[in-house]
Design an enzyme around this catalytic site. Sequence first.
Site, PDB file in Angstrom:
ATOM      1  CE1 TYR A 293      -3.450   2.813   1.112  1.00  0.00           C
ATOM      2  CE2 TYR A 293      -1.852   3.298   2.838  1.00  0.00           C
ATOM      3  CZ  TYR A 293      -2.977   3.647   2.117  1.00  0.00           C
ATOM      4  OH  TYR A 293      -3.633   4.814   2.402  1.00  0.00           O
TER       5      TYR A 293
HETATM    6  N1  LIG Z   1      -8.609   8.298   6.234  1.00  0.00           N
HETATM    7  C1  LIG Z   1      -7.303   8.310   6.416  1.00  0.00           C
HETATM    8  O1  LIG Z   1      -6.778   8.146   7.543  1.00  0.00           O
HETATM    9  C2  LIG Z   1      -6.374   8.519   5.245  1.00  0.00           C
HETATM   10  C3  LIG Z   1      -5.040   8.799   5.519  1.00  0.00           C
HETATM   11  C4  LIG Z   1      -4.173   8.997   4.445  1.00  0.00           C
HETATM   12  C5  LIG Z   1      -4.637   8.933   3.153  1.00  0.00           C
HETATM   13  N2  LIG Z   1      -5.953   8.654   2.925  1.00  0.00           N
HETATM   14  C6  LIG Z   1      -6.389   8.595   1.541  1.00  0.00           C
HETATM   15  O2  LIG Z   1      -7.474   9.475   1.364  1.00  0.00           O
HETATM   16  C7  LIG Z   1      -8.331   8.969   0.343  1.00  0.00           C
HETATM   17  C8  LIG Z   1      -9.738   8.888   0.882  1.00  0.00           C
HETATM   18  O3  LIG Z   1      -9.721   8.068   2.038  1.00  0.00           O
HETATM   19  P1  LIG Z   1     -10.982   7.923   2.996  1.00  0.00           P
HETATM   20  O4  LIG Z   1     -10.461   7.465   4.296  1.00  0.00           O
HETATM   21  O5  LIG Z   1     -11.808   9.142   2.891  1.00  0.00           O
HETATM   22  O6  LIG Z   1     -11.718   6.678   2.286  1.00  0.00           O
HETATM   23  P2  LIG Z   1     -13.209   6.139   2.428  1.00  0.00           P
HETATM   24  O7  LIG Z   1     -13.104   4.673   2.136  1.00  0.00           O
HETATM   25  O8  LIG Z   1     -13.825   6.559   3.702  1.00  0.00           O
HETATM   26  O9  LIG Z   1     -13.952   6.858   1.206  1.00  0.00           O
HETATM   27  C9  LIG Z   1     -13.546   6.522  -0.114  1.00  0.00           C
HETATM   28  C10 LIG Z   1     -14.762   6.446  -1.030  1.00  0.00           C
HETATM   29  O10 LIG Z   1     -14.298   5.969  -2.296  1.00  0.00           O
HETATM   30  C11 LIG Z   1     -15.200   4.981  -2.773  1.00  0.00           C
HETATM   31  N3  LIG Z   1     -14.465   4.087  -3.656  1.00  0.00           N
HETATM   32  C12 LIG Z   1     -13.617   3.096  -3.294  1.00  0.00           C
HETATM   33  N4  LIG Z   1     -13.119   2.491  -4.384  1.00  0.00           N
HETATM   34  C13 LIG Z   1     -13.655   3.110  -5.445  1.00  0.00           C
HETATM   35  C14 LIG Z   1     -13.524   2.941  -6.826  1.00  0.00           C
HETATM   36  N5  LIG Z   1     -12.731   1.995  -7.346  1.00  0.00           N
HETATM   37  N6  LIG Z   1     -14.209   3.744  -7.663  1.00  0.00           N
HETATM   38  C15 LIG Z   1     -15.031   4.719  -7.156  1.00  0.00           C
HETATM   39  N7  LIG Z   1     -15.202   4.924  -5.837  1.00  0.00           N
HETATM   40  C16 LIG Z   1     -14.520   4.126  -4.994  1.00  0.00           C
HETATM   41  C17 LIG Z   1     -15.688   4.290  -1.510  1.00  0.00           C
HETATM   42  O11 LIG Z   1     -16.916   3.606  -1.719  1.00  0.00           O
HETATM   43  C18 LIG Z   1     -15.818   5.468  -0.562  1.00  0.00           C
HETATM   44  O12 LIG Z   1     -17.105   6.057  -0.631  1.00  0.00           O
HETATM   45  C19 LIG Z   1      -7.740   7.616  -0.064  1.00  0.00           C
HETATM   46  O13 LIG Z   1      -6.916   7.791  -1.195  1.00  0.00           O
HETATM   47  C20 LIG Z   1      -6.905   7.226   1.129  1.00  0.00           C
HETATM   48  O14 LIG Z   1      -5.851   6.346   0.806  1.00  0.00           O
HETATM   49  C21 LIG Z   1      -6.835   8.445   3.939  1.00  0.00           C
END
Ligand SMILES: NC(=O)c1ccc[n+]([C@@H]2O[C@H](COP(=O)([O-])OP(=O)(O)OC[C@H]3O[C@@H](n4cnc5c(N)ncnc54)[C@H](O)[C@@H]3O)[C@@H](O)[C@H]2O)c1
Length: 293
Positions: A158
């Site tokens: 990842y």
């Molecule tokens: N939350 C954290 O702690 C965190 C930290 C660092 C980076 N990130 C990054 O931030 C971004 C958002 O994270 P989050 O925690 O808000 O995620 P989340 O899973 O809460 O929300 C992501 C959304 O994307 C949708 N999704 C997933 N795969 C998909 C696809 N193939 N096509 C279309 N939609 C899709 C999901 O259904 C969901 O609604 C990601 O790239 C994640 O890696 C998150």
Amino acid sequence: MFDFKGKVVLVTGGGAGIGRATAELFGELGARVAVLEIAQDRCEAVRSLLVEAGVDALVQRGDAADAGDVDALMSAIDARFGRLDVLVNNVGDFLGMAAPFAETTPAGWNALYQVNLHHVFLVTHATLPLLRRTGAGSSIINVSTIEAFRGIPNAAVYSAFKSAITGFTRSLALELAPEGIRVNAIAPETTETEQVPISRWIPEEYRDLVPRFIPLGRYGEPRDAAGSAVFLASELAAWITGTTINLDGGALAAGGWRQTRDGRWTNRPVIEANAHRSPPTAVPGPELLPPGL
Ligand SMILES: NC(=O)c1ccc[n+]([C@@H]2O[C@H](COP(=O)([O-])OP(=O)(O)OC[C@H]3O[C@@H](n4cnc5c(N)ncnc54)[C@H](O)[C@@H]3O)[C@@H](O)[C@H]2O)c1
């Protein structure tokens, strides 16, 4: 300067967490918003949310890693809005995979690749004709993670794909700079979302320790990431391209430094037996550095 009236913003994975907050914030600032979201129920929820807020929104169910879905989305954006100004490549997921690298499999690597990197290439590639039509002033914001800048045990694959996003960001920024199209990234620390419900993962009796790990005293909220994305898309960031904003409450700056329960900084092992609701057994003294050091 944060007025996006007349502009069109696409957020992938805009049905939850950081993506939903980003779609909402751009909408509040006047943008017309397109969302690509894989989960039907989240599509409906975010559509209602945006429409109730008075945002001109196009919410399309689809997989950001599927070429057919992405092409259909581009046609829909073109038909509905006739332009695109900002792309936020937000989809990403560690897929609950926390395991030593030796125990991971090629099938797992590929699943992580699809949801963390492949779609960034696919959606960016597909949006380029629309962004180029808008030309100078349009921009791309990729969502990486703070873990692209430090290790994560048991999530090596990842973190490799998330690190790749920052490299892609830099190189593509150079290619598009002559056209005035900017490409940047944001790298959030742990942020409270559907994927990472951190407040539920930390037992109540440990929550007072969060400020000892995050210098600014709390984990991220989706709105923190949304704010950085808006800044990068705005005129205020007109001379910023190829860079990544670390969005982490100071965590990366702290590196190996932590604060003790009584608020003193240390980079040494601090052992507290039964750390909560009983007096710490570590005796402040030569083990700990004086305050401020
Ligand atoms: N939350 C954290 O702690 C965190 C930290 C660092 C980076 N990130 C990054 O931030 C971004 C958002 O994270 P989050 O925690 O808000 O995620 P989340 O899973 O809460 O929300 C992501 C959304 O994307 C949708 N999704 C997933 N795969 C998909 C696809 N193939 N096509 C279309 N939609 C899709 C999901 O259904 C969901 O609604 C990601 O790239 C994640 O890696 C998150």
